[in-house]
Motif scaffolding. Sequence first.
Motif, PDB file in Angstrom:
ATOM      1  N   ILE A  57       8.867  -2.496   9.366  1.00  0.00           N
ATOM      2  CA  ILE A  57       8.874  -3.132   8.047  1.00  0.00           C
ATOM      3  C   ILE A  57      10.275  -3.567   7.642  1.00  0.00           C
ATOM      4  O   ILE A  57      10.495  -4.709   7.214  1.00  0.00           O
ATOM      5  CB  ILE A  57       8.294  -2.177   6.979  1.00  0.00           C
ATOM      6  N   PHE A  84       1.957  -0.993  11.561  1.00  0.00           N
ATOM      7  CA  PHE A  84       3.276  -0.920  10.938  1.00  0.00           C
ATOM      8  C   PHE A  84       4.011   0.341  11.380  1.00  0.00           C
ATOM      9  O   PHE A  84       3.406   1.403  11.560  1.00  0.00           O
ATOM     10  CB  PHE A  84       3.141  -0.909   9.415  1.00  0.00           C
ATOM     11  N   GLY A  97       1.028  -2.559   3.317  1.00  0.00           N
ATOM     12  CA  GLY A  97       0.783  -3.109   4.646  1.00  0.00           C
ATOM     13  C   GLY A  97      -0.694  -3.178   4.976  1.00  0.00           C
ATOM     14  O   GLY A  97      -1.184  -4.173   5.523  1.00  0.00           O
TER      15      GLY A  97
END
Length: 491
Positions: A57, A84, A97
């Motif tokens: 991220i 992620f 996410g």
Amino acid sequence: MTGDKTRILIVDDERLHINILNDMLKSEHAIKVALNGRQAVERSLSDPRPDLILLDIQMPDMDGFEVLRQLQSDPRSRDIPVIFLTARDAEEDEARGLELGAVDYITKPLSPAVVRARINTHLSLRRSVRETLEAKRQAQSLRTQVGALTRSLSNEVLKHPQAFADIVTSSPEMHGLFHYMEAVADTGEPVLITGETGVGKELFVRALHRLSQRSGDLVAVNLAGLDDPTFADALFGHKKGAFTGADRDRSGLVKGAEKGTLFLDEIGDLAPSSQIKLLRLLQERSYHALGDDQLQTMDARIMAATHQDLQALMRQDRFRTDLFYRLSGHHIHIPALRQRPEDIAPLVAYFLEQACHTAQWDSLEAPPELISLLKLYDFPGNVRELRGLIVDAVAQHRGGPTLSMKSIRSAIESRKATQSPSAHTNEEESISLSFKGRLPTLEEAETSLIDEAMRQAGNNQGIAASLLGISRTALNRRLSRRLQQRLDEQY
């Protein structure tokens, strides 16, 4: 082999994390790496595309959330599962996410067991989803075929007989294929046409293209011998400057077949890397010209043909199973000429008329014994070989209203003498003699063989002699001796 491994794209701006993940996964997966968001998007869309993405991220310039948005907005990357990579206790990032379309998240520091388990779970899930969708697609296609075929076969008369004008046949099996072709002509599904060399696969492609009544052209390409770059350039085309020598734009064959039919001949010879490109074209119905970022849509029906046994190639891992099922939305297998001997007489008449017209001969008649001779031949070259025999015989003809059989008989005898044991002969067809009770004498065995040869040859001594592998004079001498023996016994 790398080609057999699932492909994982690791996206992280920290090389330490990339090295850790690479060491964890490289034995089971093919690894690609991106060090920033821009690279991540580019490598997600470049062939071969990844099967799963591990996405950090926190990255400069373009963070993981923006990368995910771009991947989700493009149909080519939308179905690639993204996991992620987040810092511990980053619940807000995790929730965001998942809302954007990520399938899972893994917290740092990374545990090898957790990473492998999460990856295997989502790869298995993706395979299951694809298999389910493919099964549904095939089931729907089968229902469409069965319904259309039932409607077509309810009336034995062909609706469009003119579409089959180039195919000379009186075989019920071939006419059954014509009905099937009429039934599936307008479904738009890919068609796989199989059959031995020389059976006329291209004629079937032309007939099916006419039946489909598509407004575009029939565009054909022979795939034998094409390497992967040539295949991609031929099908998809290129932009000027895409590679050395690309001095102008070129439209590919897919574009040339727009609203028409793209015929891929010798599909069994397609290289494995090209098979992947073709599979994606069939799945997504979109493509990129080489050197062009603009996505183009395919509006052409795909037909493919091969003389090879694709099932055998799949067992040898030389042809992709998923590509086979994509190509065979409809499957037409053309029987060999030896399996439809009723077609020999009309084909001989057709080729004889053509050859006489080309050679500017008056019409010639085929002697009746010619058909008997040809029906006893295996024809490894099928219809193409028969045409060659007739054309050659007409070229050597020296006069008279009846075609001479001399060149045909000579060619068949020569080919039989040099031909290796037929690949078409199975155990049931091979010669096997067994006797119950008394063993026959040589004279009795000879009598039986001569009687069978005369039966198969329609009592033509020349043909029977050819079957027995002896001269006509030798056969006549044996027949005369038998006749004399019978007369002596009577008197």
